[in-house]
Each structure stands twice: as structure tokens, then as C-alpha cells.
Design a protein around this motif. Structure first.
Motif, PDB file in Angstrom:
ATOM      1  N   UNK A   1     -16.862  53.935  59.498  1.00 40.78           N
ATOM      2  CA  UNK A   1     -18.189  54.072  58.910  1.00 40.78           C
ATOM      3  C   UNK A   1     -19.125  54.860  59.821  1.00 40.78           C
ATOM      4  N   UNK A   2     -19.030  54.632  61.124  1.00 43.03           N
ATOM      5  CA  UNK A   2     -19.885  55.360  62.059  1.00 43.03           C
ATOM      6  C   UNK A   2     -19.608  56.860  61.990  1.00 43.03           C
ATOM      7  N   UNK A   3     -18.333  57.248  61.928  1.00 44.99           N
ATOM      8  CA  UNK A   3     -17.985  58.670  61.826  1.00 44.99           C
ATOM      9  C   UNK A   3     -18.503  59.269  60.520  1.00 44.99           C
ATOM     10  N   UNK A   4     -18.373  58.532  59.415  1.00 41.68           N
ATOM     11  CA  UNK A   4     -18.909  59.013  58.144  1.00 41.68           C
ATOM     12  C   UNK A   4     -20.419  59.203  58.248  1.00 41.68           C
ATOM     13  N   UNK A   5     -21.110  58.240  58.874  1.00 39.71           N
ATOM     14  CA  UNK A   5     -22.553  58.361  59.045  1.00 39.71           C
ATOM     15  C   UNK A   5     -22.935  59.554  59.895  1.00 39.71           C
ATOM     16  N   UNK A   6     -22.195  59.786  60.974  1.00 43.04           N
ATOM     17  CA  UNK A   6     -22.459  60.952  61.820  1.00 43.04           C
ATOM     18  C   UNK A   6     -22.302  62.245  61.008  1.00 43.04           C
ATOM     19  N   UNK A   7     -21.251  62.296  60.197  1.00 45.31           N
ATOM     20  CA  UNK A   7     -21.027  63.489  59.383  1.00 45.31           C
ATOM     21  C   UNK A   7     -22.134  63.736  58.385  1.00 45.31           C
ATOM     22  N   UNK A   8     -22.557  62.693  57.697  1.00 42.48           N
ATOM     23  CA  UNK A   8     -23.635  62.840  56.716  1.00 42.48           C
ATOM     24  C   UNK A   8     -24.928  63.269  57.402  1.00 42.48           C
ATOM     25  N   UNK A   9     -25.250  62.651  58.536  1.00 39.66           N
ATOM     26  CA  UNK A   9     -26.488  62.974  59.236  1.00 39.66           C
ATOM     27  C   UNK A   9     -26.545  64.400  59.748  1.00 39.66           C
ATOM     28  N   UNK A  10     -25.409  64.933  60.196  1.00 42.07           N
ATOM     29  CA  UNK A  10     -25.390  66.287  60.740  1.00 42.07           C
ATOM     30  C   UNK A  10     -25.323  67.359  59.663  1.00 42.07           C
ATOM     31  N   UNK A  11     -24.732  67.031  58.526  1.00 45.59           N
ATOM     32  CA  UNK A  11     -24.468  68.070  57.524  1.00 45.59           C
ATOM     33  C   UNK A  11     -25.479  68.111  56.394  1.00 45.59           C
ATOM     34  N   UNK A  12     -25.946  66.955  55.939  1.00 46.99           N
ATOM     35  CA  UNK A  12     -26.690  66.890  54.678  1.00 46.99           C
ATOM     36  C   UNK A  12     -27.937  67.775  54.680  1.00 46.99           C
ATOM     37  N   UNK A  13     -28.881  67.524  55.590  1.00 44.20           N
ATOM     38  CA  UNK A  13     -30.122  68.281  55.600  1.00 44.20           C
ATOM     39  C   UNK A  13     -29.934  69.690  56.148  1.00 44.20           C
ATOM     40  N   UNK A  14     -28.983  69.884  57.047  1.00 44.54           N
ATOM     41  CA  UNK A  14     -28.759  71.212  57.601  1.00 44.54           C
ATOM     42  C   UNK A  14     -28.182  72.175  56.571  1.00 44.54           C
ATOM     43  N   UNK A  15     -27.413  71.668  55.611  1.00 42.80           N
ATOM     44  CA  UNK A  15     -26.929  72.531  54.529  1.00 42.80           C
ATOM     45  C   UNK A  15     -28.096  73.034  53.684  1.00 42.80           C
ATOM     46  N   UNK A  16     -29.098  72.211  53.497  1.00 45.77           N
ATOM     47  CA  UNK A  16     -30.296  72.649  52.788  1.00 45.77           C
ATOM     48  C   UNK A  16     -31.002  73.756  53.562  1.00 45.77           C
ATOM     49  N   UNK A  17     -31.019  73.653  54.896  1.00 45.00           N
ATOM     50  CA  UNK A  17     -31.631  74.693  55.724  1.00 45.00           C
ATOM     51  C   UNK A  17     -30.958  76.042  55.534  1.00 45.00           C
ATOM     52  N   UNK A  18     -29.634  76.027  55.376  1.00 41.90           N
ATOM     53  CA  UNK A  18     -28.891  77.280  55.184  1.00 41.90           C
ATOM     54  C   UNK A  18     -29.416  78.018  53.964  1.00 41.90           C
ATOM     55  N   UNK A  19     -29.626  77.287  52.881  1.00 38.54           N
ATOM     56  CA  UNK A  19     -30.112  77.919  51.653  1.00 38.54           C
ATOM     57  C   UNK A  19     -31.563  78.350  51.805  1.00 38.54           C
ATOM     58  N   UNK A  20     -32.418  77.478  52.358  1.00 41.68           N
ATOM     59  CA  UNK A  20     -33.829  77.810  52.496  1.00 41.68           C
ATOM     60  C   UNK A  20     -34.052  79.004  53.409  1.00 41.68           C
TER      61      UNK A  20
END
Length: 522
Positions: A364-383
């Protein structure tokens, strides 16, 4: 806006986002009591969740585009009022039908808040500086996603509160946020004359998405995967979606700007967001069920056991956000995040009803780390690839696809889990010499506490052992997201609010230096 004023406005924005996100999860534990007290049916039980899901997902790109055409602050205030009033109405509902209708209206407000908060932040700070603020957003989303069921269970268990306070609890906070934003949020809005809202495109997108979500929700339960109902829903969704694409390609102000989503980086970010969306929604849903049904823990205990995932999101979102703002580079953190997400799902794919909680917590910790690093940063790529006057539509598009992917992922994984559980229960009861038709193991809802010990052991083992298989599917989908992120262009985020003027150097660094950061145009 300088850092001090941004933080003041961010306080109100974070409150709004937290209450919007928690509204989707707080009722999950309380639903059996809600439907029972309103004399609802099993079909209505499903629709209390589906109604909000449909309207929020379908309206997200529409709100995003409206933010490009009209005042972002005014639209956010309207979204807060819709969400607050509909939450009050849900709390006062006297029948299941009323509750479903009010939840559909609440979904309109939810769709507005999810995308407009991110659009407003994009209008305040440049993509490079946005990284550290997005860390706050990721942390809020994590706490809301994991803490919602825990809070809902605690409220429902308190006799002098009851389930209605699952809807009332957010009202004071959203009203407080409305006052705070009225005082602290100051955007320089330039009106755009002769704007036209693409009502036809918005309607086609909303109906096609609704049909697809309805099919995903009811397939394999109300009708078979291969049936005339599936053909009608999927075929209708494809036809309407095709019509929407044709309309969006021709209108002056499209709801979803095709020239943006056709570009390499936004398209790849959307594909990766589908996988992250599945992690964000599916992880909390099925882990909570695993702890309660497969391991026998109470709702409150199950919420506490998901803290490792929440901790992973909080830490990784904050750290990666600051590193992105410091370096201007976003791709390394996205790739690392999706790798962590894949590894986390692979760890969780090995769990059964007797797995050590330490191993489950590590996954669960690894899944949380992945979500935290990727989710909002993917939005930055588009913006980072669009001009300021298109930031709303672009943000709405990627938020829409992330929500759609999460919704479809949860539904498909849920169908796989239900099929495997029923098979394992039947096999376990047969091996134990218990008649499956006895009633204790049948049906889609299982009251574990009311079962005989022998049956309870079989049912818990079935849920505990089957859950690992669906996380193996999640890991496979995460690999698709990983491949997409590997092909992202390793560009630096710009320092300016808007893209460089026409004729400037196309290089990202040159563009950042030549663009004027002053003034927010909308």
C-alpha cells in the motif's frame, strides 16, 4: 499573486477540494444504513453512487471549458453553492428516489470543484512553481480518499449523529471556504467577447460518457457481457462519441480541444492518467473490502489499516512537488511514481486472507508513493503545453479521462472480483461438505457476523484470496501507464503563466524567459 497571497487563497481551495473528494467516499460505509432507513432497494443502493459518478464525470470537461470563457472565480463560487445546497438536500432526503436525484445534482457541483480548483491554481502560478502547490493537492486527495470511509463509519456509529451527518458535515466548511475565497482570491480576468458555448458538443460528450458508465456499472450483474443491452449501450456510446469528435473538430470553442489531446505529451499523459485513476479509486475501494470481508476487521479498523497508502501519497506528493518546482523537470518523478505504483500492485497481487499485515502495508505504501508522484504531475505536463486561455479545457480533459479510467477500472475489477469470489465460495463450501443453497453463502451482500463459523471461514478466505488477483490486473494496467510515461518529452516547465508570444523561440527555456508573467487572462 505572490507566495503569501497564493497561500491564503490556497487555504480556501484546499478546503473545497477536500470536501468535494470526501463526499465520494464518506457514504461508502454508511450506504447499508442509508438505504435501509429509506426503505430502498438493491438497485437504488447502486444508484446512490452511480448518480454522482455519472454527472461529475460527464460535466468535468464542460466546467473546464467554461472556465476558459467566463470568470474562473465566479464559476468556482457557483460550483461551491451547487455542491453545498445539494449536500443539504441529500441530508434531508425522505426517500431513496429523492436521495438519488439530489446526489446527481451534487455530482454537478463535484465535477465543477474537481477541475476548477486546479484551473484557478494554474491561473495564479506558473507551471514550474505549481509543483509544490500540487503537492498539497495530492496530499488532500489522499487524505480524503482514504479517510472518507473512516469518517463515514465513525459518524454512522455515533447514535446522536446518524448517517444524515455524512452529508451535513461538509456544509460549514464549504461555506467557510466560499467566504475565504471571496476575500483572498483575486484574478485579473479579461472578458472574451463573442464567446459561444458548444452546447451540442457538451451534450454529445455527456450522453456518450453516461451510456458507457451505465454499461460498465450494470454489465455482468443486470445483463451479460455479450447481450443486446451491451451492444446497444456500447454501440450508442461509440456513435455518440464519434459524433462528438466531429463536432469538436469544427466548432470555434470546443469543449475538448482536439488539437491539444492529439499532441504527443498530452496524449501520453492521458493514457498514464487512466492507470493512476484506477490506482486512486480502486486501491481504496478493494483494500477496504479486503480488510473488512477478507480479514474480519471493522470499518474503523479497516480505515486505520489503509494509513500506509495515505502516508505514501502525502510524503511523495509533498517531496516531488517541491523537487519539480526547484528543478523544473517533471518526467523523472512521473516515471519513478509509475514504477512505484507498478511494484506496489505486484506486491499486493501476492496477498491472501493470511498475508502478514506488514507486507500488505508495504504494498500500500508503494501504491501511495506512486499516486502521489504521478497524479498531479501528469496534469502539469498537459498544462505546460497549452496557453492560458486553454488551461481550463486542457485541465478538464485530463481530469475527465482520469475519472473515467478510475470509474471503469473499479467496475471491471469489481466484476472480476465478484466472479472469482462466487467460484471460490462454491468450491470451498463443497470441499467442506456444506450445501451452497443453504442461504448463508448466497447473494451479493454477505453478513459475515451472522454466518456459522465454518461458512464464515470459507467466505473470508474467498475474498482474501481473490483480491490479490485483481491487483495483478491493476499491475498490468500500470505497466501500460509506465510505457506511456517513458515516451514523454523531457522538457522543463516554463516559469511564466502563459506561453511565449507568437514568433518567440520554441525552446521551452527560451519560451519561459520571453513570456510575460504579469496578468491573468481568461
Amino acid at each position: 499573486m505572490d507566495h503569501r497571497h497564493v497561500l491564503r487563497a490556497m487555504s480556501g481551495l484546499l478546503i473545497v477540494l477536500f470536501m468535494a473528494m470526501i463526499s465520494s467516499t464518506i457514504v461508502s460505509v454508511a450506504l447499508p444504513q442509508i438505504i435501509g432507513s429509506l426503505d430502498g432497494t438493491q438497485s437504488q443502493y447502486t444508484w446512490v453512487v452511480t448518480a454522482t459518478l455519472l454527472t461529475s464525470t460527464a460535466s468535468t470537461p464542460v466546467w473546464g471549458k467554461l472556465a476558459d470563457l467566463f470568470s474562473k472565480k465566479r464559476l468556482l463560487q457557483i460550483g461551491i453553492l451547487i455542491f453545498t445546497l445539494s449536500s443539504l438536500a441529500c441530508g434531508f432526503a425522505q426517500s431513496a428516489g429523492q436521495l438519488i436525484g439530489f446526489r446527481a445534482v451534487q455530482g454537478l457541483g463535484l465535477g465543477a470543484l474537481q477541475v476548477l480548483v486546479q484551473v484557478v491554481i494554474a491561473a495564479m502560478v506558473s507551471p514550474k512553481e505549481r509543483g509544490r502547490y500540487n503537492g498539497y493537492l495530492g496530499g488532500v486527495m489522499a487524505v480524503a480518499t482514504v479517510g472518507g470511509p473512516l469518517l463515514g463509519g465513525a459518524i454512522t456509529d455515533v447514535s446522536w449523529l446518524g448517517w444524515r451527518w455524512c452529508f451535513f458535515v461538509g456544509v460549514p466548511f464549504t461555506l467557510l471556504a466560499l467566504v475565504m475565497l471571496s476575500r483572498t482570491l483575486h484574478l485579473v480576468e479579461t472578458p472574451r467577447p463573442e464567446t459561444r458555448v458548444d452546447y451540442l458538443g457538451a451534450s454529445l460528450i455527456a450522453v456518450s460518457v453516461s451510456l458507457l458508465l451505465l454499461w460498465v456499472t450494470f454489465v455482468d450483474t443486470e445483463f451479460a457481457w455479450i447481450s443486446w443491452q451491451s451492444g446497444a449501450m456500447v454501440g450508442g456510446a461509440v456513435l455518440l462519441g464519434t459524433a462528438a469528435v466531429l463536432v469538436e473538430a469544427r466548432v470555434r470553442e470546443p469543449i475538448v480541444p482536439l488539437h491539444v489531446v492529439r499532441r504527443r505529451d498530452p496524449a501520453l499523459a492521458i493514457v498514464a492518467s487512466l492507470a493512476v485513476g484506477m490506482a486512486m479509486f480502486g486501491g481504496a475501494v478493494f483494500l477496504g473490502q479486503y480488510f473488512q470481508t477478507g480479514r474480519g476487521y471493522s470499518p474503523t479498523e479497516a480505515g486505520l489499516l489503509t494509513i500506509p497508502m495515505m502516508t505514501g501519497v502525502l510524503i511523495s506528493a509533498a517531496v516531488s512537488g517541491r523537487l519539480v518546482s526547484r528543478t523544473g523537470k517533471v518526467k523523472p518523478y512521473i516515471v519513478a511514481g509509475v514504477i512505484a505504483l507498478t511494484l506496489g500492485f505486484l506486491v499486493l497481487s501476492t496477498i491472501d486472507h493470511q498475508t502478514s499485515l506488514v507486507l500488505v502495508g508495504a504494498g500500500m505504501f508503494l501504491v501511495g508513493v506512486g499516486v502521489g508522484m504521478a497524479m498531479q504531475n501528469l496534469l502539469l505536463v498537459v498544462q505546460n503545453t497549452v496557453s492560458l486561455h486553454e488551461i481550463g479545457a486542457a485541465s478538464g480533459a485530463i481530469t475527465f479521462f482520469r475519472s473515467l479510467g478510475g470509474t471503469m477500472g473499479v467496475s471491471v475489477l469489481g466484476a472480476v472480483l465478484a466472479h472469482q469470489v462466487s467460484t471460490r465460495i462454491a468450491q470451498g463450501l463443497a470441499a467442506a461438505g456444506i450445501d451452497p443453497a443453504g442461504g448463508a453463502a448466497g447473494g451479493s451482500t454477505l453478513n459475515i457476523d451472522a454466518m456459522p463459523p465454518a461458512v464464515r471461514e470459507v467466505v473470508q478466505a474467498a475474498y482474501g484470496d481473490a483480491t490479490g488477483n485483481i491487483f495483478l490486473i491493476s499491475a498490468s494496467i500500470a505497466v501500460v501507464g509506465l510505457v506511456a510515461t517513458l515516451f514523454l518529452t523531457p522538457t522543463k516547465l516554463r516559469d511564466s503563466l502563459d506561453l511565449a508570444p507568437a514568433g518567440a523561440e520554441p525552446d521551452a527555456d527560451a519560451a519561459a524567459e520571453s513570456a510575460e508573467p504579469a496578468g491573468v487572462r481568461g
